[in-house]
Design a protein around this motif. Structure first.
Motif, PDB file in Angstrom:
ATOM      1  N   HIS A  63     -61.514  34.996 -25.055  1.00  0.00           N
ATOM      2  CA  HIS A  63     -62.862  34.506 -24.452  1.00  0.00           C
ATOM      3  C   HIS A  63     -62.556  34.561 -22.748  1.00  0.00           C
ATOM      4  CE1 HIS A  63     -66.459  32.380 -23.004  1.00  0.00           C
ATOM      5  NE2 HIS A  63     -67.015  32.883 -24.222  1.00  0.00           N
ATOM      6  N   LEU A  64     -63.602  35.162 -22.070  1.00  0.00           N
ATOM      7  CA  LEU A  64     -63.360  35.212 -20.572  1.00  0.00           C
ATOM      8  C   LEU A  64     -63.378  33.734 -19.700  1.00  0.00           C
ATOM      9  CD1 LEU A  64     -65.588  38.303 -19.623  1.00  0.00           C
ATOM     10  CD2 LEU A  64     -63.129  38.108 -20.022  1.00  0.00           C
ATOM     11  N   LEU A  65     -63.645  32.766 -20.330  1.00  0.00           N
ATOM     12  CA  LEU A  65     -63.815  31.456 -19.888  1.00  0.00           C
ATOM     13  C   LEU A  65     -62.635  30.964 -19.266  1.00  0.00           C
ATOM     14  CD1 LEU A  65     -65.096  28.549 -19.719  1.00  0.00           C
ATOM     15  CD2 LEU A  65     -64.051  27.978 -21.802  1.00  0.00           C
ATOM     16  N   CYS A  66     -61.355  31.513 -19.797  1.00  0.00           N
ATOM     17  CA  CYS A  66     -60.076  31.156 -19.114  1.00  0.00           C
ATOM     18  C   CYS A  66     -59.842  31.657 -17.843  1.00  0.00           C
ATOM     19  CB  CYS A  66     -58.977  31.678 -20.047  1.00  0.00           C
ATOM     20  SG  CYS A  66     -59.025  30.881 -21.577  1.00  0.00           S
ATOM     21  N   LEU A  67     -60.721  32.594 -17.679  1.00  0.00           N
ATOM     22  CA  LEU A  67     -60.503  33.204 -15.890  1.00  0.00           C
ATOM     23  C   LEU A  67     -61.091  32.196 -14.905  1.00  0.00           C
ATOM     24  CD1 LEU A  67     -61.764  36.845 -16.457  1.00  0.00           C
ATOM     25  CD2 LEU A  67     -59.486  35.903 -16.139  1.00  0.00           C
ATOM     26  N   LEU A  68     -61.756  31.257 -15.371  1.00  0.00           N
ATOM     27  CA  LEU A  68     -62.349  30.348 -14.308  1.00  0.00           C
ATOM     28  C   LEU A  68     -61.320  29.157 -14.018  1.00  0.00           C
ATOM     29  CD1 LEU A  68     -66.063  29.683 -15.843  1.00  0.00           C
ATOM     30  CD2 LEU A  68     -65.293  31.187 -14.169  1.00  0.00           C
ATOM     31  N   CYS A  69     -60.158  29.404 -14.555  1.00  0.00           N
ATOM     32  CA  CYS A  69     -58.976  28.527 -14.155  1.00  0.00           C
ATOM     33  C   CYS A  69     -58.409  28.918 -13.049  1.00  0.00           C
ATOM     34  CB  CYS A  69     -58.097  28.442 -15.478  1.00  0.00           C
ATOM     35  SG  CYS A  69     -58.306  27.200 -16.630  1.00  0.00           S
ATOM     36  N   LEU A  70     -58.474  30.055 -12.660  1.00  0.00           N
ATOM     37  CA  LEU A  70     -57.644  30.971 -11.631  1.00  0.00           C
ATOM     38  C   LEU A  70     -58.118  30.171 -10.304  1.00  0.00           C
ATOM     39  CD1 LEU A  70     -57.429  34.553 -12.860  1.00  0.00           C
ATOM     40  CD2 LEU A  70     -56.043  32.821 -12.983  1.00  0.00           C
ATOM     41  N   PRO A  71     -59.244  30.071  -9.944  1.00  0.00           N
ATOM     42  CA  PRO A  71     -59.742  29.688  -8.501  1.00  0.00           C
ATOM     43  C   PRO A  71     -59.215  28.003  -8.627  1.00  0.00           C
ATOM     44  CG  PRO A  71     -61.590  30.527  -9.347  1.00  0.00           C
ATOM     45  CD  PRO A  71     -60.664  30.530 -10.702  1.00  0.00           C
ATOM     46  N   ALA A  72     -59.268  27.389  -9.643  1.00  0.00           N
ATOM     47  CA  ALA A  72     -58.526  25.831  -9.752  1.00  0.00           C
ATOM     48  C   ALA A  72     -57.184  26.038  -9.490  1.00  0.00           C
ATOM     49  CB  ALA A  72     -59.019  25.021 -11.089  1.00  0.00           C
ATOM     50  N   MET A  73     -56.360  26.963 -10.030  1.00  0.00           N
ATOM     51  CA  MET A  73     -55.012  27.017 -10.174  1.00  0.00           C
ATOM     52  C   MET A  73     -54.628  27.485  -8.659  1.00  0.00           C
ATOM     53  SD  MET A  73     -53.759  28.241 -13.914  1.00  0.00           S
ATOM     54  CE  MET A  73     -54.556  29.743 -13.673  1.00  0.00           C
ATOM     55  N   SER A  74     -55.455  28.384  -7.930  1.00  0.00           N
ATOM     56  CA  SER A  74     -55.186  28.568  -6.590  1.00  0.00           C
ATOM     57  C   SER A  74     -55.229  27.463  -5.709  1.00  0.00           C
ATOM     58  CB  SER A  74     -56.083  29.574  -6.114  1.00  0.00           C
ATOM     59  OG  SER A  74     -57.560  28.850  -6.255  1.00  0.00           O
ATOM     60  N   PHE A  75     -55.865  26.631  -6.206  1.00  0.00           N
ATOM     61  CA  PHE A  75     -55.780  25.256  -5.018  1.00  0.00           C
ATOM     62  C   PHE A  75     -54.560  24.345  -5.427  1.00  0.00           C
ATOM     63  CE2 PHE A  75     -60.558  25.841  -4.646  1.00  0.00           C
ATOM     64  CZ  PHE A  75     -60.629  25.269  -3.318  1.00  0.00           C
ATOM     65  N   VAL A  76     -54.133  24.532  -6.634  1.00  0.00           N
ATOM     66  CA  VAL A  76     -52.820  23.790  -6.868  1.00  0.00           C
ATOM     67  C   VAL A  76     -51.515  24.475  -6.145  1.00  0.00           C
ATOM     68  CG1 VAL A  76     -51.221  23.122  -8.759  1.00  0.00           C
ATOM     69  CG2 VAL A  76     -53.430  22.855  -9.224  1.00  0.00           C
ATOM     70  N   VAL A  77     -51.708  25.804  -5.967  1.00  0.00           N
ATOM     71  CA  VAL A  77     -50.643  26.538  -5.336  1.00  0.00           C
ATOM     72  C   VAL A  77     -50.844  26.351  -3.978  1.00  0.00           C
ATOM     73  CG1 VAL A  77     -49.800  28.805  -4.661  1.00  0.00           C
ATOM     74  CG2 VAL A  77     -50.735  28.461  -6.961  1.00  0.00           C
ATOM     75  N   TYR A  78     -52.029  26.075  -3.207  1.00  0.00           N
ATOM     76  CA  TYR A  78     -52.228  25.987  -1.991  1.00  0.00           C
ATOM     77  C   TYR A  78     -51.638  24.446  -1.350  1.00  0.00           C
ATOM     78  CZ  TYR A  78     -54.989  24.694   2.284  1.00  0.00           C
ATOM     79  OH  TYR A  78     -55.134  24.456   3.640  1.00  0.00           O
ATOM     80  N   PHE A  79     -52.135  23.469  -2.262  1.00  0.00           N
ATOM     81  CA  PHE A  79     -51.831  22.121  -1.960  1.00  0.00           C
ATOM     82  C   PHE A  79     -50.230  21.911  -2.054  1.00  0.00           C
ATOM     83  CE2 PHE A  79     -56.508  21.014  -3.403  1.00  0.00           C
ATOM     84  CZ  PHE A  79     -56.845  20.962  -2.058  1.00  0.00           C
ATOM     85  N   ARG A  80     -49.771  22.876  -2.859  1.00  0.00           N
ATOM     86  CA  ARG A  80     -48.121  22.774  -2.974  1.00  0.00           C
ATOM     87  C   ARG A  80     -47.537  23.335  -1.957  1.00  0.00           C
ATOM     88  NH1 ARG A  80     -43.618  21.755  -3.231  1.00  0.00           N
ATOM     89  NH2 ARG A  80     -42.242  21.210  -5.020  1.00  0.00           N
ATOM     90  N   ARG A  81     -47.723  24.386  -1.446  1.00  0.00           N
ATOM     91  CA  ARG A  81     -47.181  25.209  -0.527  1.00  0.00           C
ATOM     92  C   ARG A  81     -47.725  25.050   0.845  1.00  0.00           C
ATOM     93  NH1 ARG A  81     -44.764  30.138  -2.740  1.00  0.00           N
ATOM     94  NH2 ARG A  81     -43.557  29.301  -4.653  1.00  0.00           N
ATOM     95  N   ALA A  82     -48.681  24.619   1.023  1.00  0.00           N
ATOM     96  CA  ALA A  82     -49.188  24.523   2.588  1.00  0.00           C
ATOM     97  C   ALA A  82     -48.718  23.283   3.284  1.00  0.00           C
ATOM     98  CB  ALA A  82     -50.777  24.064   2.624  1.00  0.00           C
ATOM     99  N   LYS A  83     -48.124  23.497   4.248  1.00  0.00           N
ATOM    100  CA  LYS A  83     -47.670  22.418   5.287  1.00  0.00           C
ATOM    101  C   LYS A  83     -48.579  21.425   5.729  1.00  0.00           C
ATOM    102  CE  LYS A  83     -43.550  25.282   6.547  1.00  0.00           C
ATOM    103  NZ  LYS A  83     -42.782  25.786   7.575  1.00  0.00           N
ATOM    104  N   ARG A  84     -49.674  22.063   6.093  1.00  0.00           N
ATOM    105  CA  ARG A  84     -50.957  21.202   6.526  1.00  0.00           C
ATOM    106  C   ARG A  84     -52.386  21.586   5.786  1.00  0.00           C
ATOM    107  NH1 ARG A  84     -54.240  21.959  11.219  1.00  0.00           N
ATOM    108  NH2 ARG A  84     -55.103  20.025  12.131  1.00  0.00           N
ATOM    109  N   ILE A  85     -53.013  20.611   5.398  1.00  0.00           N
ATOM    110  CA  ILE A  85     -54.411  21.029   4.851  1.00  0.00           C
ATOM    111  C   ILE A  85     -55.409  21.291   5.590  1.00  0.00           C
ATOM    112  CG2 ILE A  85     -55.512  20.048   2.845  1.00  0.00           C
ATOM    113  CD1 ILE A  85     -52.908  21.066   1.967  1.00  0.00           C
ATOM    114  N   THR A  86     -56.039  22.013   5.585  1.00  0.00           N
ATOM    115  CA  THR A  86     -57.192  22.095   6.489  1.00  0.00           C
ATOM    116  C   THR A  86     -58.400  22.875   5.695  1.00  0.00           C
ATOM    117  OG1 THR A  86     -56.601  24.592   7.075  1.00  0.00           O
ATOM    118  CG2 THR A  86     -55.739  22.823   8.410  1.00  0.00           C
TER     119      THR A  86
END
Length: 249
Positions: A63-86
């Protein structure tokens, strides 16, 4: 934890669990994908990203529902890698996640099948090869090109991207079962996706017709809807028909 426990005891989840549908397994793959990105957040090892890519490709066959996880997971990557949250960074991350979904949904999924159709026509209609020869050659060529590129490239990010694409396609190849079973002429053979062309129509969900959200006939226009529903299914399911050892439109 609160969200997981609330979903565990919800009737929506258990209604899906006791019916012969795809939603229970889709929920499992969705939860698995998000759990894997949390494991990546702990150790930041690329193997978790590659495994997520494989689960993503595998989930497309469910089912294509799992693709909707990708934007949420991109935030996990951003918050983990970003030195400053903007705010700009979060908006960029949101757009990048949406773009990734669009690339997979409208580029990778139909594009791979469409290119396979070009190879199939070339090998069958022009070279006179048996059916599915072009599809087999295309699969081997695409896999070989990705594997060779993976070992030739030195940049870590490009190497990771190639590994993810390869794993998505490996999971996506589960649709090959449909092609195999359709050629077995089973009693129940919905849409009859026995070749790469009818498989493309099947994957694009053309059997459902078109129901635009922002334009087109209103729900109360019964006559217009009845006329629109009368379309030639053969032109949709069998754009190219096997005839005299070649494909004919």
């Amino acid at each position: 934890m609160v969200g997981a426990m609330a979903y565990t005891f919800s009737d929506t989840f258990w209604f899906s669990a006791v019916e012969a549908e795809v939603y229970a397994f889709s929920s499992f793959l969705t939860a698995l994908m998000f759990w894997l990105i949390l494991k990546w957040e702990e150790k930041t090892e690329d193997r978790w990203i590659v495994l997520i890519a494989y689960i993503t490709g595998l989930s497309i066959g469910v089912h294509l529902l799992c693709l909707l996880c990708l934007p949420a997971m991109s935030f996990v990557v951003y918050f983990r890698r970003a030195k400053r949250i903007t705010l700009t960074g979060m908006l960029t991350t949101l757009m990048a996640g949406g773009l990734l979904v669009g690339i997979i949904l409208y580029g990778l999924i139909p594009g791979v099948v469409q290119m396979g159709g070009w190879f199939e026509l070339l090998f069958t209609n022009f070279f006179g090869c048996p059916y599915h020869t072009g599809l087999v050659c295309y699969t081997l060529l695409l896999t070989g090109a990705l594997v060779v590129s993976y070992y030739k490239v030195r940049r870590k990010t490009v190497k990771l991207a190639l590994a993810c694409v390869l794993m998505i396609l490996a999971g996506y190849s589960s649709y090959g079962v449909i092609l195999i079973r359709a050629n077995a002429n089973m009693p129940m053979n919905e849409n009859a996706p026995g070749n790469i062309f009818s498989l493309g129509s099947y994957l694009n969900r053309e059997q459902y017709g078109k129901t635009p959200l922002f334009y087109g006939p209103a729900y109360c226009m019964q006559q217009a809807l009845a006329v629109a529903a009368q379309f030639d299914r053969n032109n949709i399911y069998q754009q190219y028909i096997k005839q005299y050892e070649r494909y004919n439109q």
